[in-house]
Write a protein that holds these residues in place. Structure first.
Motif, PDB file in Angstrom:
ATOM      1  N   ASP A 193     -22.365  -4.217  44.732  1.00  0.00           N
ATOM      2  CA  ASP A 193     -22.455  -2.885  44.130  1.00  0.00           C
ATOM      3  C   ASP A 193     -21.825  -2.879  42.737  1.00  0.00           C
ATOM      4  O   ASP A 193     -22.332  -2.237  41.810  1.00  0.00           O
ATOM      5  N   ASP A 245     -24.240  -4.457  40.375  1.00  0.00           N
ATOM      6  CA  ASP A 245     -25.361  -3.541  40.119  1.00  0.00           C
ATOM      7  C   ASP A 245     -24.961  -2.471  39.105  1.00  0.00           C
ATOM      8  O   ASP A 245     -25.725  -2.150  38.185  1.00  0.00           O
ATOM      9  N   SER A 296     -24.748  -4.020  35.663  1.00  0.00           N
ATOM     10  CA  SER A 296     -26.062  -4.373  35.120  1.00  0.00           C
ATOM     11  C   SER A 296     -26.824  -3.136  34.657  1.00  0.00           C
ATOM     12  O   SER A 296     -27.470  -3.149  33.598  1.00  0.00           O
ATOM     13  N   ARG A 297     -26.760  -2.060  35.432  1.00  0.00           N
ATOM     14  CA  ARG A 297     -27.447  -0.828  35.024  1.00  0.00           C
ATOM     15  C   ARG A 297     -26.859  -0.274  33.742  1.00  0.00           C
ATOM     16  O   ARG A 297     -27.571   0.279  32.900  1.00  0.00           O
ATOM     17  N   ARG A 299     -29.963 -10.524  49.468  1.00  0.00           N
ATOM     18  CA  ARG A 299     -30.350 -10.737  48.061  1.00  0.00           C
ATOM     19  C   ARG A 299     -29.921 -12.141  47.623  1.00  0.00           C
ATOM     20  O   ARG A 299     -28.953 -12.312  46.885  1.00  0.00           O
ATOM     21  N   GLU A 317     -29.294 -13.339  43.729  1.00  0.00           N
ATOM     22  CA  GLU A 317     -28.180 -12.908  42.879  1.00  0.00           C
ATOM     23  C   GLU A 317     -27.319 -14.113  42.519  1.00  0.00           C
ATOM     24  O   GLU A 317     -27.167 -15.045  43.319  1.00  0.00           O
TER      25      GLU A 317
END
Length: 934
Positions: free
Chosen positions: A360, A363, A366-367, A453, A456
């Motif tokens: 998380d 993520d 990265s966003r 995932r 990653e």
């Protein structure tokens, strides 16, 4: 359900109630809002000079979201709102009735005795710095302010502390492991053997231990103990081969230390002879700082900074985006002042990694950052402590193992290897044979885990030589981990919003939650070491110095009011010339509806304002296309550089380029790219303007006026001058010289240089300032090429003052140095300035030098106790000066808050005179500092 919020209604206007929403307890915080009256009770008859307290429910509070400052309303109503706001903020600033301690008259008496003592410069310890010639007397008197200091009172006159130094072999450089070694030594080592209670032991977790009981060394000067290392989450030391590793059995030597008498320090504080602080007193203060850190640093769950003086209790935090949160905490520091020992306590805010699943966190990062490369992600994750979901210790009752991320897994130079393509030799396959499998297959076989995932990037929780590959979905980020790197612009803006608490909130946090976190009233706190901390902040006296008058062209004089003045009908003293210029709109996704005609109209309005202000402006050069869509890829800088090169080639002799940048899309990166190209390659000046500033019609005239100020200076003009005598130190022959050094941010390359700069006025008007800049070794604070820089400034002075020779005096403002570096400034930089003066030989009289340290990174704050002495924000009014109560009778220092604080709690500037060959008069110096700063 009722929630602990109180609404203070302070006025009604046009069907709206102006109110203060104040949270209580964990909801603490103050917001000034507008509320539809129908959401409350009938308050339309409440006059502005009355207050009504109304308890409201959560639904009502949620609707109170419109801040007063962001609401557009007619000017007449706005004036009423401001009156109401003044009243509201004063009510908020007062808060619960707390005892206001009067300024200590015994302190004032000793201060007067010190400056009047003819023996103060005849001490057996020669003074390093100039003594205070007197206390200031100008300005409005008898302003009483709280300040965030608390008296430290020894419980007995013969209080003793015992100080011991530590050394560890092999040397442990990792702060976390070093702290654990010291903790094991305290809890299980010699202190435990000699029955010294843990509550009476304090440490900096590195090299020093302070106790209230003496260790028995026998006939030796050292005590050596082997510490059997294990982590806090483990039940005990390792066994087998791991138990014999040198790193797991460090040898700790406790060196026979010294006895520190608090009475020695107190005697020095109440002395009136102005003796300089000696090394013994410095060691006592250092020991007391360690004592004050003892309670919070031993409290489970409290995150402690590396400097061991900032403490962050566990909390949910405020989202800064990109995987970071902001946490509130508290700072403490023992400070010496005239006649007393003080504890400085302040609120602090810092960025922390968001706890939870590592995937998380990646993520969110990265966003927020987009496609900036895995190297940046590796920098972000390096050093983060994680709990491994799939590995548990059999010895420690199934406790999950905790590891530190070394970086991302690499395959040679390739970064970002993932579980689906990373292979290794698996030696536990069926039949005892070795098989080459992927990490994904290994987790499926060995841990019965099906990775969700697998593509990653794997994290390495080993090191460069021993790589341990872990999928990020198997890791949990532990709470309380400081993010020790520079935030990007949007995160910095969010941090400022979070940290900008009104004075009342800071005051309450310090006296309430701060005292609890620091254990000031706890039986296990400083009282364990024979120290009592008074519960109320001390008060000091201050004065208000009037702002300088400002002189514009044609003899126009303006009087600033509240740190502001209106420039609409004035012209610059000297106008610059802007002959060749144009503009570029770097368009973001949210501003693409603005057509070119409107942009052109805004640029023409800016041109008109510059002309009205006195700048000689030619029409801007038209381009075939004034728009560039904001680039967002990794090559955004090259795109910008190509466009700027095209503009330079199209507009021959380009002097200045005005660039409209987007509000949010990588505006810092775009800004840096623009400046880097224009300054280093393009050879033209730039002015960047945010899209959001030029689009609303309201406020555009004022914004254009501010831009005109910048343009005029860039083009060789002079905006305004202070009226004659404003500096107060014979400014006709005075050079003000500013010196500072900027260091690379944390986690930068060790070879990255520091940047030194030196700036000075060019003539007696102080209307123009030019600077010199240079690179030097990483994190070196003393300016290495200062002599050359000062020579450049003196040459420019001579060029601008033909026939006048060198200045009579040079007053140096030195920024960014700590107390321990004052002497180094004198021994290195003062000599460098003197050497620059020798460059001119004996042809001219040499200027006399005064050096003033400018301290901004301190934690002193002032809180008005009277409504008439505060600004609208609840802070002291601008022009405040404090030179008594918390200053030293052994130094010449003072605090000035020269500007109004728009948001948050104002931070005054601390000035310390460490060299004064000019024999400056106190009031003249304080007037000069106030007028040059405000």
């Amino acid at each position: 359900m009722r929630v602990p919020f109180v609404v203070t209604v302070v006025g009604v206007m046009e069907g709206m109630a102006l109110a203060v929403v104040e949270g209580v307890g964990p909801h603490r915080g103050v917001t000034l809002v507008e509320v539809h009256t129908k959401l409350l009770i009938a308050v339309d008859q409440i006059p502005l000079d009355k207050l009504a307290l109304i308890s409201v429910d959560a639904t009502t509070v949620e609707k109170m979201v419109t801040l007063l400052e962001s609401v557009h309303r007619p000017r007449a109503v706005a004036r009423d709102c401001l009156k109401a706001r003044d009243m509201a903020m004063w009510a908020v600033a007062q808060g619960p009735a707390r005892k206001i301690m009067p300024p200590d008259e015994a302190v004032s008496k000793l201060e007067d005795e010190t400056v009047g003592n003819p023996m103060k410069n005849l001490s057996i310890n020669p003074r390093t710095y100039p003594s205070r010639p007197a206390y200031g007397s100008e300005g409005t008197h008898d302003i009483v302010l709280r300040t965030n200091y608390f008296n430290i009172l020894p419980c007995s006159e013969d209080l003793l502390l015992y100080r011991y130094d530590l050394s560890v072999v092999p040397e442990e450089k990792q702060p976390r492991r070093r702290k654990r070694i010291v903790e094991l030594l305290i809890r299980e080592g010699v202190f435990h053997e000699q029955n010294i209670p843990v509550g009476k032991i304090a440490t900096d977790w590195r090299t020093t231990i302070i106790t209230t009981q003496a260790l028995d060394f026998g006939t030796d000067n050292n005590i050596v103990r082997v510490v059997r290392y294990y982590e806090a989450e483990e039940n005990g030391p390792p066994s087998g081969e791991a138990a014999t590793r040198p790193r797991n059995i460090p040898s700790v030597t406790i060196h026979k230390g010294e006895v520190l008498s608090i009475k020695d320090l107190m005697d020095w504080l109440i002395s009136a002879d102005g003796r300089a602080q000696d090394d013994n007193n410095k060691r006592i203060v250092h020991a007391l700082n360690i004592v004050m850190s003892r309670y919070p640093s031993f409290t489970p769950g409290v995150a402690v900074s590396n400097s061991n003086n900032k403490y962050f209790p566990p909390a949910q935090g405020y989202d800064l985006n990109g995987g970071l949160i902001a946490l509130f905490g508290f700072y403490s520091s023992v400070r010496t002042a005239t006649s007393r020992l003080l504890l400085n306590v302040n609120t602090v805010t810092a960025a922390f990694y968001q706890a939870g699943k590592l995937l998380d966190l990646i993520d969110r990062w990265s966003r927020f950052h987009g496609r900036v490369g895995l190297e940046k992600l590796e920098q972000f994750l390096k050093g983060v402590r994680v709990e491994l979901l799939h590995l548990k210790s059999k010895k420690d009752n199934g406790v999950r193992k905790i590891k530190t991320i070394y970086g991302l897994v690499r395959n040679g130079n390739q970064i970002g290897v993932n579980a689906a393509n990373a292979r290794f030799d698996y030696a536990e396959a069926e039949g005892g044979r070795t098989e080459r499998i992927t990490v994904q297959e290994f987790y499926k076989r060995k841990h019965k885990m099906l990775l969700v995932r697998p593509t990653e990037p794997l994290v390495n929780v080993g090191n460069g030589a021993n790589v341990i590959m872990i999928p990020p979905e198997c890791c949990i980020v532990l709470p309380g981990q400081l993010a020790r790197f520079k935030l990007v612009s949007d995160q910095t803006a969010a941090m400022i919003r979070v940290a900008a608490r009104v004075p009342r909130t800071n005051f309450e946090l310090i006296c309430g939650e701060g005292a609890r976190v620091l254990g000031l009233g706890d039986s296990e706190g400083p009282g364990n070491f024979g120290l009592k901390i008074t519960p109320e902040m001390i008060t000091v006296r201050g004065r208000l110095l009037a702002p300088p008058q400002l002189k514009y062209a044609q003899g126009q004089v303006l009087n600033p009011d509240g740190g502001q003045w209106n420039m609409m009908k004035v012209r610059f003293v000297k106008g610059g010339e802007l002959r060749t210029w144009t503009y570029l709109h770097i368009r973001g996704t949210n501003d693409d509806l603005l057509d070119g005609n409107r942009i052109t109209s805004t640029i023409k309005q800016l041109s008109s304002m510059m002309a009205k202000s006195g700048v000689t402006v030619s029409p801007f050069k038209h381009l075939a296309n004034h728009v560039l869509v904001a680039p967002t890829g990794v090559d955004y800088e090259s795109i910008i550089c190509r466009r700027l090169t095209d503009i330079k080639n199209l507009v021959k002799g380009l002097q200045m380029l005005f660039i409209i940048v987007p509000d949010k899309i990588n505006n810092v990166g775009i800004y840096n790219a623009i400046k880097r190209y224009a300054d280093l390659r393009g050879g033209f000046q730039t002015v960047c303007m945010k899209y959001g500033k030029i689009t609303p019609e309201k406020g555009l005239v004022g914004y254009c006026a501010n831009i005109a100020l910048k343009v005029n200076l860039k083009q060789g003009g002079t905006n305004y001058l202070a009226t004659a005598g404003a500096l107060g130190i014979g400014e006709a022959n005075t050079m003000l010289l500013g010196i500072d050094v900027t260091h690379p941010p944390p986690k930068s390359d060790e070879t990255a240089p520091s940047i030194a700069a030196c700036v000075a006025n060019t003539d007696s008007t102080c209307g123009r300032w030019l600077g010199s800049i240079g690179l030097q070794a990483n994190r070196v604070e003393m300016v290495e090429n200062l002599t050359e820089m000062v020579v450049e400034r003196l040459k420019k002075w001579e060029d601008c003052n033909r026939g006048a020779g060198l200045p009579t005096r040079i007053i140096v403002y030195r920024d960014g140095v700590s107390e321990d570096q004052y002497q180094e400034v004198l021994s290195v930089e003062a000599k460098a300035i003197t050497k620059a003066l020798e460059y001119y030989g004996k042809k001219q009289p040499k200027p006399k030098i005064s050096i003033i340290i400018v301290g901004k990174r301190h934690h002193t704050r002032f809180f008005p106790t009277c409504r008439e002495d505060q600004s609208r924000s609840g802070n002291p009014k601008n022009g405040l000066i404090v030179d008594r109560g918390i200053t030293s009778n052994h130094l010449w220092d003072f605090y000035i808050q020269a500007q109004d604080a728009i948001q948050g709690t104002a931070r005054p500037i601390h000035y310390i005179v460490i060299k004064d060959d000019n024999n400056l008069e106190v009031n003249a110096l304080q007037r000069m500092v106030r007028n040059c700063s405000g």
